[in-house]
Scaffold this motif. Structure first.
Motif, PDB file in Angstrom:
ATOM      1  N   GLU A   1      40.761   0.452 -36.628  1.00  0.00           N
ATOM      2  CA  GLU A   1      41.053   1.576 -35.584  1.00  0.00           C
ATOM      3  C   GLU A   1      41.824   2.741 -35.726  1.00  0.00           C
ATOM      4  O   GLU A   1      41.841   3.704 -35.056  1.00  0.00           O
ATOM      5  CB  GLU A   1      41.486   0.647 -34.202  1.00  0.00           C
ATOM      6  CG  GLU A   1      41.694   1.019 -33.044  1.00  0.00           C
ATOM      7  CD  GLU A   1      42.457   0.425 -32.179  1.00  0.00           C
ATOM      8  OE1 GLU A   1      43.283  -0.477 -32.597  1.00  0.00           O
ATOM      9  OE2 GLU A   1      42.143   0.456 -30.852  1.00  0.00           O
ATOM     10  N   PHE A   2      42.830   2.503 -36.601  1.00  0.00           N
ATOM     11  CA  PHE A   2      43.783   3.496 -36.839  1.00  0.00           C
ATOM     12  C   PHE A   2      43.264   4.990 -36.860  1.00  0.00           C
ATOM     13  O   PHE A   2      43.891   5.953 -36.248  1.00  0.00           O
ATOM     14  CB  PHE A   2      44.664   3.125 -38.037  1.00  0.00           C
ATOM     15  CG  PHE A   2      45.899   4.116 -38.018  1.00  0.00           C
ATOM     16  CD1 PHE A   2      47.277   3.771 -37.547  1.00  0.00           C
ATOM     17  CD2 PHE A   2      45.838   5.187 -38.826  1.00  0.00           C
ATOM     18  CE1 PHE A   2      48.187   4.437 -37.694  1.00  0.00           C
ATOM     19  CE2 PHE A   2      46.953   6.088 -39.039  1.00  0.00           C
ATOM     20  CZ  PHE A   2      48.207   5.401 -38.543  1.00  0.00           C
TER      21      PHE A   2
ATOM     22  N   GLU B   1      43.216  -3.445 -35.955  1.00  0.00           N
ATOM     23  CA  GLU B   1      43.848  -2.529 -36.088  1.00  0.00           C
ATOM     24  C   GLU B   1      43.985  -1.489 -37.134  1.00  0.00           C
ATOM     25  O   GLU B   1      44.053  -0.382 -37.053  1.00  0.00           O
ATOM     26  CB  GLU B   1      45.516  -2.883 -35.761  1.00  0.00           C
ATOM     27  CG  GLU B   1      45.584  -3.780 -34.347  1.00  0.00           C
ATOM     28  CD  GLU B   1      46.883  -4.407 -34.455  1.00  0.00           C
ATOM     29  OE1 GLU B   1      47.432  -4.867 -33.346  1.00  0.00           O
ATOM     30  OE2 GLU B   1      47.556  -4.924 -35.203  1.00  0.00           O
TER      31      GLU B   1
ATOM     32  N   LEU C   1      42.262   6.287 -33.484  1.00  0.00           N
ATOM     33  CA  LEU C   1      43.461   6.454 -32.716  1.00  0.00           C
ATOM     34  C   LEU C   1      43.943   7.942 -32.823  1.00  0.00           C
ATOM     35  O   LEU C   1      44.362   8.806 -31.910  1.00  0.00           O
ATOM     36  CB  LEU C   1      44.747   5.414 -33.060  1.00  0.00           C
ATOM     37  CG  LEU C   1      44.807   4.260 -32.479  1.00  0.00           C
ATOM     38  CD1 LEU C   1      45.646   3.336 -33.070  1.00  0.00           C
ATOM     39  CD2 LEU C   1      44.654   4.155 -30.845  1.00  0.00           C
ATOM     40  N   LEU C   2      43.977   8.337 -34.186  1.00  0.00           N
ATOM     41  CA  LEU C   2      44.504   9.743 -34.550  1.00  0.00           C
ATOM     42  C   LEU C   2      43.680  10.685 -33.763  1.00  0.00           C
ATOM     43  O   LEU C   2      43.934  12.075 -33.530  1.00  0.00           O
ATOM     44  CB  LEU C   2      44.424  10.078 -36.042  1.00  0.00           C
ATOM     45  CG  LEU C   2      45.370   9.133 -36.680  1.00  0.00           C
ATOM     46  CD1 LEU C   2      45.562   9.325 -38.129  1.00  0.00           C
ATOM     47  CD2 LEU C   2      46.829   9.334 -36.125  1.00  0.00           C
TER      48      LEU C   2
END
Lengths: 390, 232
Positions: free
Chosen positions: B110-111, B107, B114-115
């Protein structure tokens, strides 16, 4: 969507802190729904009971009649008016003749109202048929509260005293032929029901009445001279006012509970913003706008309310449904408060109550979450990354 | 701006208010960084290294002078445009890793994606590739608290590299690491620099990092006192 996704991850990651807040909020929400539902249930039941036992679909009062001033009773009776004669004969409305009296159970004296009713009336639920009982004494019907106060039982004989229209005192022996059970104290406490013909005879007021209780099928076409029409809403005014007061009183409890829950959310948010400065700086460094970060923290706070609603939906709903089916027993003596309280109150939990209360809690949580989150927009990202307290 | 340069700094001054006066952290900096450079700003504590990196990273603004990063003038950027620049083109590596503590390794990496609104499958592939580069693909489900310092910094590198940014800014990336981990991390970054042509700018005073640099800029009291290209 991004805020929701990240907020959910953060809340799940926060673990126990999240669940403690959610449980506190869920408890407040449950208490609010439960208590309002109880009051609504009580209100509905009281309305129903009062209509069935006391007020009917409205009443005609003699123009001098004032239920709060017993001294008016001497002058507040008159012959049954022509306009109401047919309806009375048809049983659509029922006359009641009221006078003051005293009862002497076991040598004690107790004031009461003597109410003359038609034994065969079907307008209200007071069981009058027993008044037709043949007896040496005058047959009377009393309610449970009256029986309790006077320590009387069915079959007991006692003395009553009253004054006729000329002011002359008289007394007679009465026999309790029926003790009825009723949730409406104003029908029961301090009252004795006698055949109306007998009361008219006792008072020397033949064919007279103090008031009429109106049944379902009555159509009011004209005003009746000397008599005032009181509609259902008027007769329920006090009850409704009392319920309003109960709700206002309950609201103070909700405000205190809400304040506690909001304090927990606010505290968590403020603490988060201080403790998670490095995280906030990292979000900004990775390209989140300040508005996105504020929104993330606000959604995180508000999500407590959503989780609380889900918590209630899962654990609270079965409990509310169970409460609706079994009701809530009122403690002995609670009916002495003077308002209609059933032995068991069945709460009513409508969709409006549940959605409205949930929305209220959600909106307040949203505001409380947003207020500290605004501080993020004033943070210097370079300091936040290092976790410097600003 | 020189051709192939991705950062151009001219006459850069940064002052911080202190009481009624001010402290000059950077005093007339002129620098250019080309694409694919593996450069480091070195100097003692308080020399202005982090301030310079913060301005290049659009986290701070110059008081005077110009800082042009990937064609955008940092001083003129709104906070939203600065956020977009960081989101799309810049990667950050911090001394204290700055991993999100409640997220797993996956995560965390991945952050940034995501943005960028990437699809789930694209994100998964990019994250796993990135974790493979830094050799920590077996720790996807771990949380930062369960990792060693070296592993945390490798996750931070993977997070910085996952979107394949043009420029990575690393502020004292080895300060909290032992010698072995430091070399491992630096080799990883060196490989990424070669393979992906990503520009790296370090702020450091760690000799272990300095050994790896291809360009060493010495900063003292807010001024560039040396700028050497190192050829092995």
């Amino acid at each position: 969507m991004l805020s929701l996704k990240l907020a959910w991850r953060n809340l799940v990651g926060a673990g126990l802190r999240t669940w403690l807040n959610v449980i506190v909020l869920a408890f407040v929400l449950f208490m609010m729904i439960w208590h309002y539902g109880l009051l609504d249930g009580w209100n509905q039941q009281a309305n129903k009971d009062m209509q069935a036992w006391e007020v009917g679909n409205g009443q005609y009062w003699h123009q001098n009649y004032d239920p709060y001033d017993f001294f008016t009773l001497e002058e507040s009776h008159a012959k049954i008016p022509e306009a109401l004669n047919k309806a009375t004969t048809d049983g659509i409305i029922t006359p009641v003749l009221i006078t003051q009296g005293s009862v002497y159970p076991d040598g004690r004296i107790q004031s009461m109202l003597l109410k003359g009713i038609n034994p065969d009336q079907k307008v209200v639920a007071i069981p009058g048929t027993d008044l037709n009982t043949e007896s040496e004494e005058i047959p009377v019907v009393i309610g449970r509260r009256m029986a309790k106060n006077c320590k009387l039982q069915e079959g007991d004989i006692t003395t009553i005293r009253w004054r006729d229209v000329n002011g002359t005192f008289d007394a007679a022996e009465v026999k309790v032929v029926k003790v009825f059970n009723c949730n409406v104290p104003s029908v029961d406490a301090g009252q004795m029901y006698i055949h109306i013909k007998k009361v008219q005879e006792m008072m020397q007021a033949p064919d007279e009445a103090t008031m009429f209780i109106i049944g379902e099928d009555f159509e009011m076409n004209e005003t009746v001279s000397g008599w005032e029409y009181k509609d259902f809403d008027f007769l329920m005014t006090e009850m409704n006012e009392m319920m309003k007061m109960k709700k206002v009183g309950g609201s103070f409890m909700y405000v205190i509970l809400m304040l506690l829950a909001m304090l927990a959310i606010f505290d968590t948010q403020v603490l988060s913003i201080f403790r998670r400065q490095k995280e906030i700086g990292t979000y900004i460094a990775m390209g989140m706008t300040r508005r996105q970060v504020v929104s993330l923290f606000t959604v995180e706070g508000a999500m407590h309310a959503i989780l609380a609603v889900i918590f209630i939906a899962i654990f609270g709903t079965p409990l509310l449904i169970w409460l609706m089916s079994v009701g809530m027993s009122m403690p002995a003596g609670s009916d002495d408060m003077g308002i209609a309280i059933a032995e068991t109150i069945y709460p009513v939990y409508g969709a409006g109550l549940i959605i409205g209360t949930s929305l209220l809690v959600f909106i307040i949580t949203l505001i409380v979450s947003y207020l500290p989150a605004r501080k993020i927009s004033k943070m210097k990202p370079t300091d936040a990354i290092k976790g410097k307290i600003q | 701006m020189e051709q192939n340069s991705i950062v151009t700094i001219s006459g850069l001054i940064k002052r911080f208010p202190i009481g009624k006066g001010h402290f000059t952290a950077l005093n007339g900096i002129d620098l250019t960084f080309s694409k694919g450079q593996f450069a480091g700003v070195v100097g003692p504590s308080g020399s202005g290294k982090t301030t310079l990196l913060n301005i290049i990273g659009s986290l701070d603004n110059p008081t005077e002078g110009k800082a042009n990063v990937l064609g955008q003038e940092i001083g003129n950027l709104s906070t939203k445009k600065a956020a977009l620049l960081r989101r799309k083109h810049l990667g950050f590596i911090f001394q204290t890793y700055n991993l999100l503590p409640v997220y797993t390794v996956f995560e965390n990496v991945e952050f940034p994606l995501l943005l960028l609104n990437m699809s789930g499958s694209e994100r998964k592939k990019a994250v796993m590739d990135s974790l493979d580069w830094v050799g920590i693909a077996d720790k996807v489900k771990s949380r930062p608290a369960q990792l060693s310092g070296g592993e945390c910094q490798r996750v931070a590198i993977a997070r910085a590299m996952v979107k394949k940014p043009e420029l990575v800014l690393a502020d004292e990336p080895t300060a909290n690491l032992d010698s072995e981990n430091s070399h491992h991390i630096l080799q990883t970054m060196e490989n990424l620099n070669k393979d992906l042509q990503t520009t790296f700018i370090f702020a450091t005073h760690d000799d272990k990092v300095i050994k790896y640099l291809k360009r060493k800029i010495l900063l003292e009291d807010g001024k560039v006192t040396a700028d050497d290209i190192i050829t092995n």
